[in-house]
Design an enzyme around this catalytic site. Structure first.
Site, PDB file in Angstrom:
ATOM      1  N   GLY A  87       0.708  -4.990   1.012  1.00 39.03           N
ATOM      2  CA  GLY A  87      -0.323  -5.200   0.171  1.00 39.03           C
ATOM      3  C   GLY A  87      -0.110  -5.789  -1.291  1.00 39.03           C
ATOM      4  O   GLY A  87      -0.866  -6.416  -1.806  1.00 39.03           O
TER       5      GLY A  87
ATOM      6  N   GLU B  34       4.912  -4.685   7.066  1.00 39.99           N
ATOM      7  CA  GLU B  34       4.123  -3.756   7.646  1.00 39.99           C
ATOM      8  C   GLU B  34       4.689  -3.419   9.267  1.00 39.99           C
ATOM      9  O   GLU B  34       4.788  -2.340   9.657  1.00 39.99           O
ATOM     10  CB  GLU B  34       2.596  -4.197   7.795  1.00 39.99           C
ATOM     11  CG  GLU B  34       2.018  -4.137   6.455  1.00 39.99           C
ATOM     12  CD  GLU B  34       2.045  -5.269   5.715  1.00 39.99           C
ATOM     13  OE1 GLU B  34       2.901  -6.301   6.001  1.00 39.99           O
ATOM     14  OE2 GLU B  34       1.366  -5.583   4.601  1.00 39.99           O
TER      15      GLU B  34
ATOM     16  N   ALA C  12       1.032  -1.232  -0.127  1.00 38.89           N
ATOM     17  CA  ALA C  12      -0.070  -0.192  -0.043  1.00 38.89           C
ATOM     18  C   ALA C  12       0.744   1.282  -0.059  1.00 38.89           C
ATOM     19  O   ALA C  12       1.983   1.217   0.430  1.00 38.89           O
ATOM     20  CB  ALA C  12      -0.924  -0.005   1.087  1.00 38.89           C
TER      21      ALA C  12
ATOM     22  N   GLU D 219      -0.453  -9.368  -0.446  1.00 36.01           N
ATOM     23  CA  GLU D 219      -1.651  -9.692  -0.152  1.00 36.01           C
ATOM     24  C   GLU D 219      -2.543  -9.781  -1.526  1.00 36.01           C
ATOM     25  O   GLU D 219      -3.333 -10.854  -1.672  1.00 36.01           O
ATOM     26  CB  GLU D 219      -2.283  -8.614   0.726  1.00 36.01           C
ATOM     27  CG  GLU D 219      -1.530  -8.813   2.123  1.00 36.01           C
ATOM     28  CD  GLU D 219      -1.814  -7.643   3.232  1.00 36.01           C
ATOM     29  OE1 GLU D 219      -1.606  -6.376   2.824  1.00 36.01           O
ATOM     30  OE2 GLU D 219      -2.439  -8.005   4.195  1.00 36.01           O
TER      31      GLU D 219
END
Ligand code: CAA
Length: 262
Positions: A113, A136, A69, A116
């Site tokens: 992300g 993260e 992200a 993911e």
């Protein structure tokens, strides 16, 4: 004019073709911001709705599938902002509703992300330079797009804890040994391999492909007994399709099947 955040192409020459979606923020290593995820969601939904599309491939650049992200976009977000705007859920979850198969073709970094997103796909084909991780924890948060849930299911608790708690990366070879990766190929073969797999899927009976995907996903979400019952019901229902009659007749007559997608 700004560059588009994703590139959309259609590949293959069969009756049903492959939608190829390329993440396109190379300078930011395909960091996933809201605008990109909105566009990706719309492109996935459009491909799923298009009867001429049989399979979807998502890829990035040779250096990065996606490095996570977008940290610069979310650094100043407050709790109230992320809660009220349903951050991540609103646009990231579209991929879960896609019924056609989605293949991730991963080269370079697939972190946070990005890892993911790759795990939300149905098949993960990786180049030898791919690197996976959930870093993260190193920036004061935890995975927020399913990483703490899908990673243990894919690689087991021990390795998932190792990756999530330390934030370290694993290379493509370790990821393949751990079961995260469907196929590992040299970088120069990545797109050929992913598109060839997609071509094969496009040529099959779409309804049985979608039902097979649904059943395998059940294995992730429910108990074994419920999953086996569900699979049996879906298996029975396929005997109502023309493609089952055609597929089996073609096998017995020693000829290629001609599926009508019905
Ligand atoms: N968000 C925003 N920008 C990013 C980014 C990210 N996740 N990852 C890389 N970039 C940017 C860098 O800031 C840099 O920009 P500038 O050129 O403007 O400085 C550019 O991309 C190139 O990156 P680097 O110079 O850092 O490249 P590198 O080869 O030295 O390192 C890397 C590559 C190891 C991937 C490193 O960029 C990195 O650690 N990135 C962050 C990875 C990360 O923490 N991801 C998790 C994000 S949080 C998340 O994803 C939450 C969730 O679960 C949904």
């Amino acid at each position: 004019m700004t560059d588009p955040l994703i590139l959309i192409d259609t590949r293959g020459d069969g009756e049903r073709r492959t939608r190829l979606i390329t993440l396109n923020r190379p300078k930011q290593l395909n960091a996933l911001n809201d605008a990109l995820m909105d566009q990706l969601g719309a492109a996935l939904q459009a491909a799923d709705d298009d009867a001429g599309i049989g399979c979807i491939v998502i890829t990035g650049s040779e250096k990065a599938f996606a490095a996570g992200a977008d940290i610069s976009a979310m650094q100043s977000h407050t709790y109230m902002h992320v809660y009220k705007t349903n951050f991540i859920t609103r646009n990231w979850e579209t991929i879960r509703r896609v019924r056609k198969p989605v293949i991730a073709a991963v080269a370079g970094f697939a972190l946070g992300g990005g890892c993911e997103l790759a795990m939300m796909c149905d098949m993960l084909i990786a180049a030898e330079n791919a690197k996976f991780g959930q870093p993260e924890i190193k920036i004061g948060i935890i995975p927020g797009a399913g990483g703490t849930q899908r990673l243990p299911r894919a690689v087991g608790k021990a390795k998932a804890m190792d990756l999530v708690l330390t934030g370290r990366m694993m290379d493509a070879q370790e990821a393949e040994r751990a079961g995260l990766v469907s196929r590992l190929v040299p970088l120069e073969k990545l797109m050929d391999e992913a598109l060839a797999a997609a071509d094969l899927i496009c040529a099959l009976s779409g309804p049985s492909v979608m039902m097979a995907k649904e059943c395998v996903n059940r294995a992730f979400e429910g108990s074994l007994a419920d999953g086996v019952d569900y699979e049996r019901r879906v298996f029975h229902s396929l005997f109502a399709t023309a493609d089952q009659k055609e597929g089996m007749a073609a096998f017995l007559e020693k000829r290629p099947p001609k599926f009508s997608q019905s």
